[in-house]
Design an enzyme around this catalytic site. Structure first.
Site, PDB file in Angstrom:
ATOM      1  N   GLU A   1      -0.531   4.814  -0.290  1.00 44.55           N
ATOM      2  CA  GLU A   1      -1.320   6.044  -0.447  1.00 44.55           C
ATOM      3  C   GLU A   1      -0.469   7.238  -0.044  1.00 44.55           C
ATOM      4  OE1 GLU A   1      -5.071   5.620   1.498  1.00 44.55           O
ATOM      5  OE2 GLU A   1      -5.678   3.989   0.188  1.00 44.55           O
TER       6      GLU A   1
ATOM      7  N   ASP B   1      -7.062  15.284 -23.370  1.00 45.01           N
ATOM      8  CA  ASP B   1      -6.952  13.847 -23.113  1.00 45.01           C
ATOM      9  C   ASP B   1      -6.223  13.258 -24.323  1.00 45.01           C
ATOM     10  OD1 ASP B   1      -7.310  11.119 -22.990  1.00 45.01           O
ATOM     11  OD2 ASP B   1      -9.406  11.224 -22.354  1.00 45.01           O
TER      12      ASP B   1
ATOM     13  N   TYR C   1       0.864  -1.181   0.000  1.00 41.09           N
ATOM     14  CA  TYR C   1       0.000   0.000   0.000  1.00 41.09           C
ATOM     15  C   TYR C   1       0.897   1.226   0.000  1.00 41.09           C
ATOM     16  CZ  TYR C   1      -4.909  -1.110   0.240  1.00 41.09           C
ATOM     17  OH  TYR C   1      -6.180  -1.464  -0.091  1.00 41.09           O
TER      18      TYR C   1
ATOM     19  N   LYS D   1      -1.654   2.628 -24.816  1.00 34.63           N
ATOM     20  CA  LYS D   1      -2.088   2.650 -26.224  1.00 34.63           C
ATOM     21  C   LYS D   1      -0.857   2.899 -27.093  1.00 34.63           C
ATOM     22  CE  LYS D   1      -6.867   3.935 -25.268  1.00 34.63           C
ATOM     23  NZ  LYS D   1      -7.082   4.647 -23.995  1.00 34.63           N
TER      24      LYS D   1
ATOM     25  N   THR E   1      -3.661   7.621 -21.132  1.00 33.28           N
ATOM     26  CA  THR E   1      -3.399   6.253 -20.701  1.00 33.28           C
ATOM     27  C   THR E   1      -1.941   5.983 -21.049  1.00 33.28           C
ATOM     28  OG1 THR E   1      -4.182   5.466 -22.846  1.00 33.28           O
ATOM     29  CG2 THR E   1      -5.731   5.346 -21.012  1.00 33.28           C
TER      30      THR E   1
HETATM   31  N1  DSN Z   1     -11.362   1.948 -24.754  1.00 31.84           N
HETATM   32  C1  DSN Z   1     -10.522   2.944 -25.340  1.00 31.84           C
HETATM   33  C2  DSN Z   1     -10.575   2.907 -26.818  1.00 31.84           C
HETATM   34  O1  DSN Z   1     -10.692   1.832 -27.353  1.00 31.84           O
HETATM   35  O2  DSN Z   1     -10.478   3.935 -27.463  1.00 31.84           O
HETATM   36  C3  DSN Z   1     -10.818   4.284 -24.836  1.00 31.84           C
HETATM   37  O3  DSN Z   1     -11.300   4.240 -23.562  1.00 31.84           O
END
Ligand code: DSN
Length: 478
Positions: free
Chosen positions: A66, A241, A64, A273, A270
């Site tokens: 935090e 984003d 943990y 990706k 994220t």
């Molecule tokens: N699930 C992602 C996508 O495929 O674009 C975005 O959240």
């Protein structure tokens, strides 16, 4: 049998897992086999490096942590501090950001952290101040009502879902749609492109607290300098984003007006990706929002995942290497080759092409819904996902579009010639698939007819296309 370090590591891990629950070990092995065999065109997926994957499978998972680096609510976090600080340092250096918060577990979490940071920064709310000081479990019902009353009517302007926006930008299936009074900007019906004059007009009328840019299905670059000017003209906080295109920013394909970091007040992403890291999220911002952003846990996040932060540090270190820039530019070259190949064969593409990592095919020209096309392609060994197109008559479930992206196949090493061959396979499947009918004979948006021999032949050609580009070639499971 290979005895390199990666093979030894994964084989040993599977052996240890198999001794406890063999079905999990089998599923892990099967997943590698499936990924190796499929032509993966899902625009939001990739293949993380063995080092990134291995950084997640260890005892950091037991901690943990935090709090933030050097200020934890648990003892014994010195090694977590090391990896969190490293991940943040790599993120700051890679993106040229003043501050990086690497604890978010996903893109949705990163956006929630950003929304709360902006609310705390911009809205005078005693209830929010109280909520920040206490653990969420200690807040009474009256506290929550006060929070809702004081924050409830704030406005957000973001890209509409059918134009390629994301549901965390104020849409109802996500909590952001309940937190904010949301309005969207779309794209020009003739070109499919963002019309910045229209965005400015919507901002003037609506006067949002937050202007959001970023997308999950828009195949073009966004001019963040113009968007920031629009935000400034109405006193909005400008948030980007960049989850889908973070790899293109990291690899310096998107620079100047198209790099969000110098223009936005706050940037979320994220890490899994186009950036090719572990599944997770991250927030970048200037010093003004840093303190509020660092309150993400426990305000809206559960305890940080130290094993994933370790993997973020590894992946971000990889993204700082010169070969990552080469990778990023090949992602876009491949997307353009794929788009050109589809256009030459008569496909209709939203915006007529791409200048990022994704292509959106309007499959209505083939007489199909997105759902029919997605399944027919899957039957043929091609993994994609259906997606709405602007003003989609088939809505978000059946859709009229297929979204395809090149980050994963580019990681495998496929290039322009293979993209053209992929375009041929996609076109063949879509061209040979027809819409089916329901039991009552009425037209169906889900059923379709595809000669199994065509599916089999395309599947074989897709497999042949992948053969010279083995996935995780350094890993032999035995
Ligand atoms: N699930 C992602 C996508 O495929 O674009 C975005 O959240």
């Amino acid at each position: 049998m290979s005895h390199n370090a990666e093979s030894t590591a994964f084989r040993s891990a599977l052996e240890v897992i198999r001794a406890v629950e063999p079905r999990v070990a089998d599923a892990i092995s099967a997943e590698l086999a499936d990924q190796r065999e499929s032509l993966k065109l899902i625009a939001s997926e990739n293949y993380a490096s063995p080092a990134t994957l291995l950084a997640m499978g260890n005892w950091f998972s037991d901690k943990y942590a935090e709090g933030t680096v050097g200020r934890r609510f648990y003892a014994g976090c010195q090694n977590v501090d090391t990896v969190e600080a490293l991940a943040a340092e790599h993120a700051r250096e890679l993106f040229g950001a003043a501050h990086a918060y690497v604890q978010p577990h996903s893109g949705i979490d990163a956006n929630l952290v950003a929304f709360w940071a902006i609310l705390a920064d911009r809205v005078e709310s005693p209830a929010l101040k109280k909520a920040q000081k206490r653990h969420v479990n200690d807040l009474t019902e009256a506290d929550w009502f006060a929070l809702r009353r004081e924050l409830g009517d704030q406005r957000m302007l973001g890209m509409s879902l059918d134009a390629g926006g994301h549901l965390t930008h104020g849409f109802r299936p996500n909590i952001s749609g309940k937190m904010f009074d949301q309005r969207s900007y779309g794209t020009d019906p003739a070109t499919g492109l963002i019309d910045y004059d229209k965005v400015a007009e919507a901002a003037r009328e609506f006067r949002p607290l937050i202007l959001v840019a970023g997308y999950s299905a828009y195949p073009r670059k966004v001019n963040f300098r113009i968007m920031r000017e629009i935000a400034d003209s109405v006193g909005a906080t400008f948030m980007v984003d960049m989850a889908h295109f973070a790899g293109l920013v990291a690899g310096k394909v998107f620079t100047g007006d198209f790099d969000p970091v110098p223009h936005a007040h706050i940037v979320t992403t994220t890490t899994h990706k186009s950036l090719r890291g572990p599944r997770g999220g991250m927030v970048l911002c200037g010093p003004e929002l840093a303190d509020q952003v660092d309150r993400g846990c426990p305000m809206v996040l559960g305890g940080p995942l130290p094993h994933v932060m370790a993997a973020k540090a590894v992946a971000l270190a990889e993204a700082r290497r010169p070969d990552f820039a080469d990778y990023a530019s090949r992602i876009v070259d491949n997307a353009q080759a794929l788009a050109d190949g589809l256009l030459r064969r008569g496909a209709s593409l939203v915006t007529g092409g791409t200048d990022n990592h994704l292509v959106l095919i309007d499959v209505s020209g083939y007489g199909l819904t997105g759902r029919q096309a997605e399944q027919a392609l899957l039957d043929s060994g091609i993994v994609t996902n259906r997606n709405a197109v602007p003003q989609d008559p088939n809505g978000a479930w059946y859709t009229s579009g297929i979204r395809i992206g090149t980050p994963a196949l580019t990681t495998r090493g496929l290039g322009a010639a293979e993209m053209d061959a992929t375009a041929e396979l996609i076109h063949t499947v879509l061209d040979r698939t027809t819409a089916g009918t329901g039991p009552d004979g009425a037209a169906s948006k889900a059923k379709y007819v595809l000669d199994p021999a065509v599916a089999e032949s395309v599947g074989k050609q897709a497999a042949d296309l992948l053969t010279p580009f083995p996935l995780y070639p350094e890993v032999t499971l035995g």
